[in-house]
Design an enzyme around this catalytic site. Structure first.
Site, PDB file in Angstrom:
ATOM      1  N   HIS A 225     -10.427  -6.137  -1.819  1.00 17.57           N
ATOM      2  CA  HIS A 225     -11.553  -6.004  -0.846  1.00 17.57           C
ATOM      3  C   HIS A 225     -12.889  -5.415  -1.522  1.00 17.57           C
ATOM      4  O   HIS A 225     -12.766  -4.162  -1.728  1.00 17.57           O
ATOM      5  CB  HIS A 225     -11.007  -4.968   0.317  1.00 17.57           C
TER       6      HIS A 225
ATOM      7  N   ASN B 160       1.880  -5.119  -3.314  1.00 17.22           N
ATOM      8  CA  ASN B 160       0.448  -5.514  -3.007  1.00 17.22           C
ATOM      9  C   ASN B 160      -0.223  -4.251  -2.389  1.00 17.22           C
ATOM     10  O   ASN B 160       0.339  -3.406  -1.695  1.00 17.22           O
ATOM     11  CB  ASN B 160       0.578  -6.485  -1.579  1.00 17.22           C
TER      12      ASN B 160
ATOM     13  N   GLU C 153      -6.439 -10.718  -1.058  1.00 15.63           N
ATOM     14  CA  GLU C 153      -6.811 -10.459   0.263  1.00 15.63           C
ATOM     15  C   GLU C 153      -8.515 -10.429  -0.090  1.00 15.63           C
ATOM     16  O   GLU C 153      -9.130  -9.502   0.484  1.00 15.63           O
ATOM     17  CB  GLU C 153      -6.574  -9.258   1.021  1.00 15.63           C
TER      18      GLU C 153
ATOM     19  N   GLU D 181       0.784  -1.147  -0.107  1.00 18.45           N
ATOM     20  CA  GLU D 181       0.192   0.114   0.015  1.00 18.45           C
ATOM     21  C   GLU D 181       0.918   1.156  -0.084  1.00 18.45           C
ATOM     22  O   GLU D 181       0.470   2.237   0.700  1.00 18.45           O
ATOM     23  CB  GLU D 181      -1.037  -0.150   1.224  1.00 18.45           C
TER      24      GLU D 181
ATOM     25  N   ASP E  16     -12.586 -10.562  -0.233  1.00 20.78           N
ATOM     26  CA  ASP E  16     -13.693 -10.697   0.559  1.00 20.78           C
ATOM     27  C   ASP E  16     -14.531  -9.684  -0.309  1.00 20.78           C
ATOM     28  O   ASP E  16     -14.324  -8.844  -1.142  1.00 20.78           O
ATOM     29  CB  ASP E  16     -13.687 -10.245   2.006  1.00 20.78           C
TER      30      ASP E  16
END
Ligand code: 9MR
Length: 373
Positions: A246, A211, A275, A168, A277
């Site tokens: 996300h 990432n 990651e 990030e 979801d």
């Protein structure tokens, strides 16, 4: 004649065993097709990509452990390897939690993705200041980063197949390239290439990733692309880009998703979904409102259906790009507990994963499995 009869008998018995056999054939939720329920996600996707999950050491001591063994072939420590938790003071490392996750993975033949080596969040405060409390120089900070990466990557050398090296670093602001973090303020952009170099020196066999999130946003996507491409072109040891994913029931749109996967695939590096979801609350709504739009925090039939559709579309797209995508990791195991509970507002429960609170596969699970076949 006799051998023909016995061959026929064997054939009939085999067919009967397959169709009636020991409950191994299960109806998917809506009864539309038959899928072998003795298999886990990792088996269904064996020809496409690894299937991972983010875990805490605590979860591995509960009934979630059996589910992990059955369904997943990659693990990411959710917090245990981050700089703050694993390196709380300059001369002190805390290995217990990370070691316990490694032990679980190795006992069960599961691969480990390391997460992460350099981030603006969950960094220990001592990292950026000297004993007087003043901000350290860029030389000192890079030296500390080197020591940290060398110790952590070195400890698990040959046992962690991929690392999120820098996490990030790109800004979410449209008019800003790099995030205004202490790393950037003190060292400038060079900390990124340096982190990759230190990690590569500590374990030349590990795959190294950049990432980030909001990767579907066209502006941020291009900034991430630009950073990774520049690193690659400069000969920095970077092997892939991690898309956090996300997402939510209303995003990504079909075109956004296609454009994102196409763009990052064109880098000629590995792509990993790191990651994943799918929140059951609309994205725009997510950021500010305490209550969901329909005033209901239950997993309603409407939310369920939207989530099923979104998951199916995501996995159909992952399938299309399976040559570039080497793994898809879910951020947490089941709706029993996920990082999205109480985020971004207290008191709001989310249902973002493929297993419900009783660890049973949701309908979305079966839709996802179908995209593999
Ligand atoms: O799931 C993690 C949560 O337990 C921590 O409190 C949080 C701290 O910021 O980090 C969460 O994981 C994040 C991941 O490391 C990086 N991308 C975003 C994830 C969700 O916030």
């Amino acid at each position: 004649m006799k051998s023909f009869l016995s061959a026929a008998l064997v054939a009939i018995v085999s067919v009967l065993l397959v169709f009636c056999g020991s409950g191994r054939q299960a109806q998917k939720g809506n009864g539309a097709s038959v899928i072998d329920s003795s298999k886990g996600l990792k088996d269904h996707f064996a020809n496409s990509f690894a299937i991972g999950v983010a875990v805490s050491p605590r979860a591995l001591k509960t009934d979630e452990a059996a589910l992990i063994r059955q369904q997943f072939n990659s693990i990411t420590p959710e917090n245990a390897m981050k700089m703050g938790p694993i390196h709380p003071r300059e001369n002190e490392y805390f290995w217990r939690d990370a070691d316990s996750i490694m032990a679980f993975a190795e006992t069960n033949g599961i691969r480990v993705r390391g997460h992460n080596l350099c981030w603006h969040n969950q960094s220990p405060r001592w990292m950026f200041t000297n004993e007087k409390g003043d901000t350290v120089s860029s030389e000192t900070l890079l030296q500390r980063l080197k020591e940290h990466i060398t110790a952590v990557v070195g400890r698990y050398k040959g046992r962690i197949y991929a690392w999120d090296v820098v996490n990030e670093a790109i800004s979410d602001r449209k008019d800003e390239y790099m995030r205004n973090s202490p790393w950037y303020r003190i060292c400038g952009e060079q900390f990124i290439a340096k982190a990759f170099e230190y990690a590569h020196a500590a374990d030349p066999g590990a795959l190294l990733f950049y990432n980030d999130y909001n990767e579907i946003d066209p502006v941020k996507r291009e900034k991430i692309y630009r950073l990774v491409k520049r690193l690659k072109d400069a000969g920095v040891p970077i092997h892939g880009v991690g898309l956090q994913a996300h997402w939510a029931i209303n995003e990504p749109g079909d075109e956004e998703l296609e454009n994102t996967l196409a763009r990052f695939s064109s880098l000629g590096l590995q792509v990993q979904i790191t990651e994943l979801d799918i929140s059951v609350y609309n994205k725009e709504h997510n950021a500010r409102e305490r209550k969901p739009e329909d005033g209901n925090t239950d997993f309603t039939a409407d939310k369920e259906q939207k989530q099923i559709d979104r998951y199916r579309k995501c996995f159909a797209a992952f399938h299309k790009y399976r040559k570039q995508i080497s793994s898809v990791t879910f951020w947490n195991i089941s709706d029993r507990a996920s990082w999205l509970d109480n985020f971004p507002v207290r008191g709001r429960k989310d249902y973002p994963l493929l297993f419900d609170k009783n660890l049973q596969p949701k309908k979305a699970y079966w839709e996802v499995v179908e995209t593999a076949h």
